[in-house]
Design a protein around this motif. Structure first.
Motif, PDB file in Angstrom:
ATOM      1  N   VAL A 212      -2.642  -5.656  -1.669  1.00 44.89           N
ATOM      2  CA  VAL A 212      -3.469  -4.756  -1.611  1.00 44.89           C
ATOM      3  C   VAL A 212      -4.669  -4.866  -2.710  1.00 44.89           C
ATOM      4  O   VAL A 212      -4.482  -5.152  -3.843  1.00 44.89           O
TER       5      VAL A 212
ATOM      6  N   HIS B 222       0.977   2.008  -3.686  1.00 47.29           N
ATOM      7  CA  HIS B 222       0.384   3.117  -2.861  1.00 47.29           C
ATOM      8  C   HIS B 222      -0.627   3.883  -3.416  1.00 47.29           C
ATOM      9  O   HIS B 222      -0.562   3.951  -4.744  1.00 47.29           O
TER      10      HIS B 222
ATOM     11  N   VAL C 158       0.867   1.980   1.796  1.00 47.39           N
ATOM     12  CA  VAL C 158       1.277   3.239   2.686  1.00 47.39           C
ATOM     13  C   VAL C 158       1.154   4.413   1.824  1.00 47.39           C
ATOM     14  O   VAL C 158       1.529   4.323   0.465  1.00 47.39           O
TER      15      VAL C 158
ATOM     16  N   GLY D 297       6.342  -0.458   0.708  1.00 48.76           N
ATOM     17  CA  GLY D 297       5.216  -1.205   0.296  1.00 48.76           C
ATOM     18  C   GLY D 297       5.189  -1.327  -1.045  1.00 48.76           C
ATOM     19  O   GLY D 297       5.708  -0.415  -1.728  1.00 48.76           O
ATOM     20  N   THR D 298       4.562  -2.430  -1.626  1.00 51.82           N
ATOM     21  CA  THR D 298       4.392  -2.269  -3.271  1.00 51.82           C
ATOM     22  C   THR D 298       3.471  -1.602  -3.862  1.00 51.82           C
ATOM     23  O   THR D 298       3.435  -0.970  -4.966  1.00 51.82           O
TER      24      THR D 298
END
Length: 408
Positions: free
Chosen positions: A308, A35, A2, A32-33
């Motif tokens: 991610v 970015h 994000v 979110g973890t």
């Protein structure tokens, strides 16, 4: 991943991050973890915000510290002479393993313990200099900054006559200021430090003393030719002791003092029971430590973090400030609790890059804070906490100044 809110606006701006770091990182952690953000040097980076992912990443051998693994344009960093840049913060195994083993032979518990009395003596002298003159003072410039540079000079064996220049070069190199002339000044300071360390090492090679630099020289000169320190490695180790021990100590002392003044119940508990200081230092490092972000890393292959995928060669920033306020790891994390179980905090690293100087950092912090609060039982902030200003850095959490009064 994000990078914006649902309306398309950025999750934070730099001014907001400096003014309210923990609120910003809480929002990022919840969103979110990982970015995509602008890094401290302005180039793109991947910011990791959750404790479990960060702890795992700190031990992941695929995340390299070697800048040669960075894609072009994905990392700028501090411009240093190459002889100072070849240090443990830019190395992976096997070179990192070899050098760390050799340094451990010189950086012994006995040498650290020898600094205990000098640290207390220096702290008392600095506090003596404050006490008679003013009702208020800035504890950063009068105490938190001069103490660690004196400890580092004692550790390395820097002569008294050279210490003013030594500190001036260091201050310029580590300055975080929006000054167009800063890159040129930092480059000049780096060259000055390199020249100085070169001469200092030459002198100690001729006339060794009982200091860390002399011990490192002995390791460099006495080891088997295939396994000893190179000359640039020796120079860069001297610089690393300075770099790792100065700025972080300043900000830990400043942040810890502010935290205790802002939490009088915790300070009262320490005054009532000095045995709590050891655990308090760990909690203070977790609660508001100086390293908001760990040293940058570069994946040697595509790596998945928190679901991610981060491409090889791009910059990964592990946000320790967010990890230390993660409620899934530390219950009620925004509360200072000097009796908290801080096992697993990451303020001094984790894995093969765990801080070599951790015992010294702990000892110096405990001695300094004990001396400060013993000497000034009515120490208090001289301005409202809301008026304090933080240094403009994403990487480092530290106060510009800490004005205090001594009469409560």
């Amino acid at each position: 991943m994000v990078t914006t809110t649902s309306s398309g606006s950025p999750l934070f701006d730099p001014a907001e991050l400096i003014a309210d770091m923990y609120t910003v990182y809480a929002r990022l952690r919840e969103a979110g973890t990982v970015h995509r953000v602008p890094g401290p040097d302005g180039t793109p980076a991947w910011l990791v915000t959750r404790y479990d992912d960060i702890r795992e990443a700190l031990g992941d051998p695929r995340l390299s510290l070697d800048k040669s693994n960075a894609k072009p344009g994905h990392y700028l960093g501090l411009a240093l002479p190459s002889a100072l840049d070849a240090n443990l913060l830019n190395m992976d195994p096997p070179d990192h393993t070899r050098i760390r083993r050799l340094v451990s032979r010189a950086f012994t518990p006995r040498r650290i313990e020898q600094l205990r009395e000098p640290i207390r003596r220096t702290a008392d002298q600095l506090l003596d200099a404050i006490a008679p003159h003013e009702n208020t003072a800035d504890l950063i410039t009068t105490f938190a900054a001069p103490l660690p540079i004196t400890v580092i000079c004692d550790l390395l064996g820097v002569p008294q006559a050279d210490r003013q220049d030594f500190r001036a070069w260091t201050d310029v190199l580590m300055m975080m200021a929006p000054d167009p002339a800063q890159p040129a000044r930092a480059k000049e300071a780096g060259v000055s430090l390199l020249t100085y360390f070169t001469h200092l090492i030459a002198g100690k090679r001729t006339t060794p003393d009982d200091d860390l630099l002399s011990a490192l020289i002995a390791v460099r000169d006495e080891e088997d030719r295939n396994d000893r320190l190179g000359e640039d490695e020796l120079l860069s180790l001297a610089f690393l002791v300075l770099f790792a021990g100065y700025e972080s100590s300043i900000h830990l002392l400043g942040n810890a003092t502010l935290a205790l003044l802002s939490n009088p119940d915790q300070l009262a508990a320490l005054r009532a029971d000095a045995s709590l200081w050891h655990g308090a230092v760990e909690e203070l490092a977790r609660y508001d430590g100086p390293a908001a972000i760990s040293i940058r890393r570069f994946p040697t292959e595509d790596v998945t973090i928190g679901g991610v995928t981060v491409p090889a060669g791009e910059t990964v920033l592990l946000c320790l400030a967010a990890a230390h306020r993660d409620p899934h790891r530390f219950p009620d994390p925004d509360r200072l609790d000097i009796t908290r179980d801080t096992t697993g905090h990451l303020a001094l690293g984790h894995g093969i890059h765990y801080c070599l100087g951790a015992p010294l950092a702990r000892m110096e912090t405990e001695i300094a804070l004990t001396a400060l609060f013993e000497r000034f039982p009515h120490l208090a902030l001289a301005v409202p906490e809301s008026e304090l200003q933080w240094r403009p850095s994403m990487r480092t959490r530290g106060l510009r100044a800490l004005p205090v009064t001594f009469n409560g």
